[in-house]
Design a protein around this motif. Structure first.
Motif, short mmCIF file in Angstrom:
data_model
loop_
_atom_site.label_atom_id
_atom_site.label_comp_id
_atom_site.label_asym_id
_atom_site.label_seq_id
_atom_site.Cartn_x
_atom_site.Cartn_y
_atom_site.Cartn_z
N ASN A 28 34.52 47.95 34.73
CA ASN A 28 34.65 46.61 34.15
C ASN A 28 34.90 46.67 32.65
OD1 ASN A 28 34.39 45.12 36.47
ND2 ASN A 28 32.16 45.06 36.36
N ARG A 29 34.18 47.59 31.99
CA ARG A 29 34.33 47.72 30.55
C ARG A 29 35.72 48.25 30.20
NH1 ARG A 29 28.33 50.15 29.22
NH2 ARG A 29 27.56 48.28 28.18
N LEU A 30 36.28 49.05 31.09
CA LEU A 30 37.63 49.56 30.84
C LEU A 30 38.66 48.43 30.86
CD1 LEU A 30 37.63 52.89 32.89
CD2 LEU A 30 38.29 52.68 30.49
N TRP A 31 38.55 47.59 31.88
CA TRP A 31 39.48 46.46 31.97
C TRP A 31 39.36 45.58 30.73
CZ3 TRP A 31 43.47 46.11 35.05
CH2 TRP A 31 43.44 46.75 36.30
N GLN A 32 38.10 45.34 30.34
CA GLN A 32 37.85 44.52 29.17
C GLN A 32 38.42 45.20 27.92
OE1 GLN A 32 33.66 43.89 28.92
NE2 GLN A 32 33.87 41.66 28.96
N GLY A 33 38.23 46.51 27.86
CA GLY A 33 38.69 47.27 26.70
C GLY A 33 40.19 47.18 26.52
N LEU A 34 40.89 47.13 27.63
CA LEU A 34 42.35 47.03 27.57
C LEU A 34 42.75 45.67 26.97
CD1 LEU A 34 44.81 48.75 28.29
CD2 LEU A 34 44.82 47.69 30.54
N GLU A 35 42.04 44.64 27.41
CA GLU A 35 42.29 43.29 26.88
C GLU A 35 41.92 43.19 25.41
OE1 GLU A 35 40.23 40.24 29.11
OE2 GLU A 35 41.54 40.65 30.83
N GLN A 36 40.81 43.83 25.06
CA GLN A 36 40.29 43.72 23.68
C GLN A 36 40.90 44.74 22.73
OE1 GLN A 36 37.72 41.42 23.03
NE2 GLN A 36 37.69 40.74 25.16
N ARG A 37 41.88 45.47 23.21
CA ARG A 37 42.57 46.47 22.38
C ARG A 37 41.61 47.51 21.81
NH1 ARG A 37 47.32 45.78 20.56
NH2 ARG A 37 48.62 44.17 21.46
N GLU A 38 40.77 48.05 22.68
CA GLU A 38 39.82 49.07 22.23
C GLU A 38 40.39 50.48 22.34
OE1 GLU A 38 36.06 46.33 23.73
OE2 GLU A 38 36.43 48.26 24.71
N PHE A 39 41.62 50.60 22.85
CA PHE A 39 42.22 51.92 23.01
C PHE A 39 43.10 52.26 21.82
CE2 PHE A 39 41.03 50.71 27.25
CZ PHE A 39 40.47 51.88 27.73
N PRO A 78 39.29 59.66 34.95
CA PRO A 78 39.09 59.72 36.40
C PRO A 78 38.73 58.36 37.01
CG PRO A 78 37.95 61.54 35.33
CD PRO A 78 38.43 60.64 34.23
N ILE A 79 37.94 57.57 36.28
CA ILE A 79 37.57 56.24 36.78
C ILE A 79 38.78 55.31 36.75
CG2 ILE A 79 36.15 54.21 36.33
CD1 ILE A 79 33.98 56.11 35.33
N ALA A 80 39.54 55.40 35.68
CA ALA A 80 40.76 54.59 35.58
C ALA A 80 41.74 54.95 36.69
CB ALA A 80 41.41 54.79 34.21
N GLU A 81 41.78 56.24 36.98
CA GLU A 81 42.69 56.73 38.02
C GLU A 81 42.27 56.19 39.38
OE1 GLU A 81 45.63 59.68 39.62
OE2 GLU A 81 45.31 58.98 37.60
N GLU A 82 40.98 56.28 39.66
CA GLU A 82 40.49 55.87 40.98
C GLU A 82 40.60 54.36 41.19
OE1 GLU A 82 36.35 56.75 43.07
OE2 GLU A 82 37.24 58.52 42.12
N SER A 83 40.42 53.60 40.10
CA SER A 83 40.40 52.14 40.24
C SER A 83 41.79 51.52 40.13
CB SER A 83 39.50 51.54 39.16
OG SER A 83 40.09 51.77 37.89
N GLY A 84 42.78 52.33 39.74
CA GLY A 84 44.11 51.77 39.59
C GLY A 84 44.40 51.26 38.19
N LEU A 85 43.36 51.16 37.37
CA LEU A 85 43.52 50.72 35.99
C LEU A 85 44.47 51.63 35.22
CD1 LEU A 85 42.35 48.92 33.55
CD2 LEU A 85 40.85 50.86 33.16
#
Ligand code: C2E
Ligand code: CA
Ligand code: CA
Ligand code: CA
Length: 279
Positions: A28-39, A78-85
């Motif tokens: 969930n935090r990854l999806w949010q991070g993408l929206e919030q430009r945390e990368f 690995p989590i992003a990979e597994e979830s499709g993110l």
């Protein structure tokens, strides 16, 4: 992993339950991070071993979470990979990378190449080529300055499709490198199957080059094999002068590692690659 479809009940031990919970939380935090430009993309220099000039860089993802701090890609990829993110994240990385190449062209850094990591899922989904076509057309960059790194194991998940993808990439003038070479199937037959430009020797072989005679032999043979197939070779994880000397003596073309530069934020890399440009 215990990934079951909806409606499949599965009993977890308390420890597993916690692990699953943490994973979901991170997802969930990854999806949010993408929206919030945390990368952010960090760049690690790739150098020519003969004179150590900077040829380009590998783009490496960094995630700054407001509470967790800096999260390592080894943990979130690995989590992003597994979830499709990873599909959305990978698109973002490619877009950023092409944007950088475009900016470099008018900033006196137009000679630099940029290597981007592709995940297995990106390779085998159908969205990669259309995205690349759009990015190349919109940016007008030289496709030869973009290199895509695909791991041996990702390529071997579906050799036929990978072969087709690599052919399509190279038909567009994009460069292709096999990442983590030597760690996967150790069958060399795919070198004949896949059209590639470069082999990246895994850090695992470079690490003990001085102390482990087997690793030294493997690295030397890999370089010779690659050259005899018309491929270039880059070694990753070079940390010492002795490793660099060994590789140069064996005619390895390029290298990357802490000895030359750590992964750096973009402005720091640009300064490293072209000190006169420091602003
Ligand atoms: P990789 O593609 O094998 O990248 C090389 C890793 O080695 C990087 O770790 C880099 O920081 C580290 N490294 C470089 N030089 C040295 C050295 O001299 N010594 C040591 N000990 N390490 C060195 P990082 O940045 O933590 O990335 C880890 C992995 O995460 C990458 O391994 C790659 O598989 C994945 N990754 C990173 N960015 C992306 C991305 O944008 N997309 C995808 N799909 N995967 C990515
Ligand atoms: Ca890589
Ligand atoms: Ca690698
Ligand atoms: Ca590696």
């Amino acid at each position: 992993a215990k990934t079951q479809g909806r409606g499949n009940f599965q009993f977890f031990s308390p420890a597993m339950n916690r692990a699953t919970h943490e994973r979901l939380l991170l997802e969930n935090r990854l999806w949010q991070g993408l929206e919030q430009r945390e990368f952010e993309l960090y760049l690690q220099a790739q150098i020519d071993l003969s004179d150590r000039h900077v040829i380009g860089a590998e783009a490496l993802l960094r995630w700054h979470h407001p509470e967790l701090g800096m999260v390592s890609p080894d943990r979130f990829i690995p989590i992003a990979e597994e979830s499709g993110l990873i599909l959305a994240l990978g698109d973002w990385v490619l877009q950023e990378a092409v944007g950088l190449l475009q900016r470099w062209r008018s900033a006196g850094l137009g000679h630099l190449r940029l290597a981007v990591n592709l995940s297995a899922r990106q390779c085998h989904g159908g969205g990669l080529l259309p995205l690349l076509d759009r990015l190349l057309a919109d940016s007008g960059i030289d496709p030869a300055l973009l290199e895509l790194e695909i791991t041996e194991s990702a390529a071997m998940q579906d050799p036929e499709r990978s072969r087709e993808l690599l052919r399509e990439l190279r038909a567009r003038g994009i460069k292709v490198a096999i990442d983590d070479f030597g760690t996967g199937y150790s069958s060399l037959s795919y070198l004949k199957l896949f059209e590639i430009d470069r082999i990246k020797i895994d850090r695992g072989f470079v690490k003990d080059i001085e102390s482990d005679p087997n690793d030294a032999v493997i690295v030397a043979a890999t370089i010779a094999l690659a050259h005899s197939l018309g491929l270039e070779v880059i070694a990753e994880g070079v940390e010492t002068e002795a490793q660099s000397d060994f590789l140069r003596n064996k005619r390895c073309d390029e290298a990357q590692g802490y000895l030359f530069a750590r992964p750096l934020p973009v402005p720091a890399f640009e300064e490293f690659a072209h000190p006169a440009l420091a602003s």
